[in-house]
Structures are given as structure tokens and as C-alpha cells.
Design a protein around this motif. Structure first.
Motif, PDB file in Angstrom:
ATOM      1  N   ASN A 177       0.327  -1.307   0.149  1.00 33.66           N
ATOM      2  CA  ASN A 177       0.513  -0.184   0.247  1.00 33.66           C
ATOM      3  C   ASN A 177       0.833   1.125   0.066  1.00 33.66           C
ATOM      4  N   ARG A 178       1.873   0.843  -1.101  1.00 36.49           N
ATOM      5  CA  ARG A 178       2.778   2.652  -1.396  1.00 36.49           C
ATOM      6  C   ARG A 178       2.460   2.989  -2.861  1.00 36.49           C
ATOM      7  N   SER A 179       3.421   3.730  -3.111  1.00 37.18           N
ATOM      8  CA  SER A 179       3.495   4.240  -4.086  1.00 37.18           C
ATOM      9  C   SER A 179       4.713   3.479  -4.657  1.00 37.18           C
ATOM     10  N   GLN A 180       5.630   3.652  -6.069  1.00 38.52           N
ATOM     11  CA  GLN A 180       6.418   2.676  -6.920  1.00 38.52           C
ATOM     12  C   GLN A 180       7.651   3.676  -6.172  1.00 38.52           C
ATOM     13  N   GLY A 181       6.969   4.678  -5.797  1.00 34.58           N
ATOM     14  CA  GLY A 181       8.620   5.732  -5.745  1.00 34.58           C
ATOM     15  C   GLY A 181       8.585   5.292  -4.209  1.00 34.58           C
ATOM     16  N   ALA A 182       7.657   5.711  -3.201  1.00 32.13           N
ATOM     17  CA  ALA A 182       7.990   5.136  -2.206  1.00 32.13           C
ATOM     18  C   ALA A 182       8.975   3.874  -2.026  1.00 32.13           C
ATOM     19  N   ILE A 183       8.846   3.115  -2.469  1.00 29.37           N
ATOM     20  CA  ILE A 183       9.199   1.478  -2.860  1.00 29.37           C
ATOM     21  C   ILE A 183      10.952   1.967  -3.361  1.00 29.37           C
ATOM     22  N   LYS A 184      11.102   2.511  -4.206  1.00 27.19           N
ATOM     23  CA  LYS A 184      12.303   2.730  -4.784  1.00 27.19           C
ATOM     24  C   LYS A 184      13.431   3.182  -3.320  1.00 27.19           C
ATOM     25  N   ARG A 185      12.706   4.611  -2.602  1.00 29.06           N
ATOM     26  CA  ARG A 185      13.642   5.088  -2.111  1.00 29.06           C
ATOM     27  C   ARG A 185      13.521   3.746  -0.639  1.00 29.06           C
ATOM     28  N   ARG A 186      12.931   2.947  -0.356  1.00 25.35           N
ATOM     29  CA  ARG A 186      13.209   2.353   1.040  1.00 25.35           C
ATOM     30  C   ARG A 186      14.051   1.997   0.421  1.00 25.35           C
ATOM     31  N   ILE A 187      14.160   0.631  -0.653  1.00 25.31           N
ATOM     32  CA  ILE A 187      14.923   0.083  -1.168  1.00 25.31           C
ATOM     33  C   ILE A 187      16.564   1.021  -1.164  1.00 25.31           C
ATOM     34  N   TYR A 188      16.383   2.064  -1.287  1.00 29.22           N
ATOM     35  CA  TYR A 188      17.875   2.653  -1.275  1.00 29.22           C
ATOM     36  C   TYR A 188      18.341   2.965   0.230  1.00 29.22           C
ATOM     37  N   ASP A 189      17.349   3.282   0.930  1.00 33.07           N
ATOM     38  CA  ASP A 189      17.349   3.668   2.585  1.00 33.07           C
ATOM     39  C   ASP A 189      17.945   2.487   2.978  1.00 33.07           C
ATOM     40  N   LEU A 190      17.812   1.572   2.835  1.00 35.46           N
ATOM     41  CA  LEU A 190      18.057  -0.570   3.495  1.00 35.46           C
ATOM     42  C   LEU A 190      18.676  -0.962   2.943  1.00 35.46           C
ATOM     43  N   ASP A 191      19.782   0.102   1.727  1.00 38.81           N
ATOM     44  CA  ASP A 191      20.754  -0.743   0.999  1.00 38.81           C
ATOM     45  C   ASP A 191      20.395  -2.275   0.948  1.00 38.81           C
ATOM     46  N   LEU A 192      19.184  -2.343   0.207  1.00 37.99           N
ATOM     47  CA  LEU A 192      18.801  -3.582  -0.224  1.00 37.99           C
ATOM     48  C   LEU A 192      19.527  -3.955  -1.863  1.00 37.99           C
ATOM     49  N   LYS A 193      19.910  -5.007  -2.272  1.00 30.45           N
ATOM     50  CA  LYS A 193      21.189  -5.582  -2.826  1.00 30.45           C
ATOM     51  C   LYS A 193      19.510  -6.392  -4.592  1.00 30.45           C
ATOM     52  N   ALA A 194      19.254  -6.558  -3.737  1.00 29.84           N
ATOM     53  CA  ALA A 194      17.705  -7.459  -4.840  1.00 29.84           C
ATOM     54  C   ALA A 194      16.798  -6.085  -5.685  1.00 29.84           C
ATOM     55  N   ARG A 195      16.332  -6.530  -6.516  1.00 32.78           N
ATOM     56  CA  ARG A 195      15.609  -5.401  -7.237  1.00 32.78           C
ATOM     57  C   ARG A 195      14.382  -6.169  -7.740  1.00 32.78           C
ATOM     58  N   PRO A 196      13.248  -5.700  -7.913  1.00 27.60           N
ATOM     59  CA  PRO A 196      12.187  -6.182  -8.683  1.00 27.60           C
ATOM     60  C   PRO A 196      11.847  -6.156  -9.841  1.00 27.60           C
ATOM     61  N   ILE A 197      11.599  -7.451 -10.355  1.00 26.34           N
ATOM     62  CA  ILE A 197      11.761  -7.761 -12.154  1.00 26.34           C
ATOM     63  C   ILE A 197      11.574  -6.550 -12.646  1.00 26.34           C
ATOM     64  N   ARG A 198      11.690  -6.980 -13.857  1.00 28.91           N
ATOM     65  CA  ARG A 198      11.556  -5.851 -14.664  1.00 28.91           C
ATOM     66  C   ARG A 198      10.210  -6.030 -15.761  1.00 28.91           C
ATOM     67  N   LEU A 199       9.600  -5.173 -15.344  1.00 30.58           N
ATOM     68  CA  LEU A 199       8.297  -5.078 -16.915  1.00 30.58           C
ATOM     69  C   LEU A 199       8.566  -5.276 -18.235  1.00 30.58           C
ATOM     70  N   PRO A 200       7.445  -5.676 -18.379  1.00 33.45           N
ATOM     71  CA  PRO A 200       7.610  -6.079 -20.058  1.00 33.45           C
ATOM     72  C   PRO A 200       7.160  -4.964 -20.577  1.00 33.45           C
ATOM     73  N   ASN A 201       7.646  -3.563 -19.833  1.00 33.37           N
ATOM     74  CA  ASN A 201       6.767  -2.590 -21.254  1.00 33.37           C
ATOM     75  C   ASN A 201       7.514  -2.195 -21.817  1.00 33.37           C
ATOM     76  N   HIS A 202       8.168  -2.327 -23.170  1.00 31.94           N
ATOM     77  CA  HIS A 202       8.635  -2.687 -24.192  1.00 31.94           C
ATOM     78  C   HIS A 202       8.412  -3.385 -25.039  1.00 31.94           C
ATOM     79  N   ILE A 203       7.642  -4.624 -24.330  1.00 28.80           N
ATOM     80  CA  ILE A 203       6.723  -5.166 -25.666  1.00 28.80           C
ATOM     81  C   ILE A 203       5.892  -5.223 -26.568  1.00 28.80           C
ATOM     82  N   LYS A 204       6.155  -5.897 -27.461  1.00 28.28           N
ATOM     83  CA  LYS A 204       4.538  -4.951 -28.327  1.00 28.28           C
ATOM     84  C   LYS A 204       3.184  -4.996 -28.117  1.00 28.28           C
TER      85      LYS A 204
END
Length: 264
Positions: A177-204
Motif C-alpha cells: 500500500n505504497r507508491s512505486q516511488g516510496a518502494i524505490k526509496r525504501r530499497i535505497y535507504d535499506l541498502d538492499l541489493k535485490a530488485r523487483p523484476i522488470r516489467l515487459p513495458n517494451h514488448i509490443k
């Protein structure tokens, strides 16, 4: 004293709430006070309750929307409210149920039907049930304010989802229940190495996906919900909709006909 004929009583009963007292009086050749007194004796009550519609003030209460907002809609978005005289001189803004539902269908994205009690505006068109469902689902995608503190449980859930390597930013945002921006910021603040999987935004986009965007927009779903169903970001789906010829006015999608045929 001039007695009332059956024809005059029938006319009064039929026109009460539809025609102003002044016009009824002129038609019957009686004084306005005589018409009001006869209506009272017949138990006709408030003329507004006999009108096949609702005043703008009453509608604001039903929709849980401020009166001034609805009044502005009449000027900016073509809301079909009209001035009507029910009594002697008092003018009020009203809208018939028929006109309201016609406008609401074309501007459903401006209305939150999850706050509208069923049948509070008379019989509802078939499409309203789906829009109410869309608005109820949309509430799940309203994130917490950006300054809401993170709990230890939130942090642990974030780490668990990242380490699964199967969750996207939108999915994690919904779960926490957070914005995507808040998720990105929390990952940075916690210095986490893992990242969410990429979305297929560029697939036709497939024809089925394009049709799904059109269908869900027409039913009143927001881009967050549509994007989640398609496993894409909301921004990417909106961009696709715009390339398909959609434009937006106060959140209401409409098509530029010259561009619709050219999308791909």
C-alpha cells in the motif's frame, strides 16, 4: 369561492412539481395562494418530491461531493443541470434522472460510485454495477502518504518479496500500500541489493491487450488496475492508450478519431 372541477384537480396533480406554481395558477385562472392551499389539502407535499429528478443540493449529498464542484461541472464539463422554479420565485438548479445517467455514462471516470448507495438515484443502468466494482477495487491502489513511517513488518515483507525474484514494482506497491516511488526509496535507504523484476513495458502489445485497454477504460477502471491485470506499469499503459488516440479531460478518456485508426 370558485369550486375546483375534477379536470382542474387532475391538472394540478399531474403538473405539481413539473410546472411552477405561478404557471399552474395562470393556466387555471386562480391565485398562486389558492393553488398552494389546494395542493396542501390534496396532500401533494413538497413540489420537489414530485419532480422526476433531483436538485443539485440534494445530489451533492447523495454523491458526497461539494455543491460548488457540481455547479462548476455545469460550466466546464457540460453537466445538465438547469434552473427551475418550484414555488413562487425561488429558483434552484435541478437535473432529471434521465439526463444525469446519460451524462454519467460519458463521464463515469469523474464519479466514485463506491460512495453512491444503490438505487439512491432511482433505477440504475446496467453499466453502473461494473463501475461501482471498479471504484471499490481502485481504493486498494490508493497508497499511504509518502511520509508514513515504515514498520518492521513492512520492511521484512519488502525484503521477502524482493528475494523471491518474482514481484514487480506495481505488485510490491499494491501489497505494501505504497507508491512505486516510496518502494524505490525504501530499497535505497535499506541498502538492499535485490530488485523487483522488470516489467515487459517494451514488448509490443497484442490485439487482445489493446482491446482489453479499450474495454476496461470504457467500464471506468483506472490505469493502476488495468496495468496490474496486464503486468505492466500504469505509466506504460497510459502511454499506450494515448498512442491509440485517447486523450484525457479531468480524468475522462475520449478518443481523437483521426488517430484511433492509426494506432499499432
Amino acid at each position: 369561492m370558485k369550486f375546483w372541477t375534477d379536470e382542474e384537480i387532475s391538472f394540478l396533480q399531474e403538473r405539481w412539481g413539473l410546472t411552477s406554481i405561478r404557471r399552474i395558477a395562470l393556466k387555471l385562472g386562480r391565485s398562486e395562494n389558492a393553488v398552494k392551499l389546494k395542493a396542501q389539502r390534496l396532500g401533494l407535499g413538497d413540489a420537489r418530491t414530485h419532480y422526476d429528478g433531483i436538485t443539485l443540493n440534494q445530489l451533492s449529498l447523495v454523491l458526497n461531493t461539494h455543491y460548488s464542484i457540481l455547479k462548476n461541472w455545469t460550466k466546464i464539463y457540460g453537466f445538465p443541470a438547469k434552473t427551475k422554479v418550484f414555488a413562487l420565485k425561488d429558483e434552484v438548479l435541478v437535473v432529471t434522472y434521465k439526463d444525469f445517467w446519460k451524462w454519467a455514462k460519458e463521464n463515469k471516470h469523474m464519479l466514485d460510485f463506491s460512495r453512491l448507495e444503490r438505487l439512491s438515484l432511482g433505477p440504475e443502468p446496467i453499466w453502473v454495477a461494473e463501475k461501482r466494482k471498479a471504484d471499490q477495487i481502485k481504493k486498494q491502489y490508493v497508497p499511504k502518504p509518502h511520509n508514513t513511517p515504515w514498520s518492521r513488518t513492512d520492511d521484512e515483507k519488502l525484503k521477502w518479496m524482493l528475494n523471491k525474484f518474482e514481484y514487480t514494482y506495481p505488485r510490491i506497491a499494491v501489497e505494501l500500500n505504497r507508491s512505486q516511488g516510496a518502494i524505490k526509496r525504501r530499497i535505497y535507504d535499506l541498502d538492499l541489493k535485490a530488485r523487483p523484476i522488470r516489467l515487459p513495458n517494451h514488448i509490443k502489445y497484442t490485439k487482445e491487450e489493446e482491446d482489453l485497454i479499450v474495454d476496461l477504460l470504457d467500464k471506468g477502471y483506472c490505469f493502476d488496475v488495468i496495468a496490474t491485470r496486464m503486468n505492466k506499469s500504469a505509466l506504460a499503459v497510459r502511454g499506450k492508450a494515448e498512442r491509440m488516440g485517447y486523450r484525457f479531460k479531468n480524468g475522462v478518456p475520449y478518443k481523437l478519431e483521426k488517430e484511433v485508426k492509426a494506432y499499432g
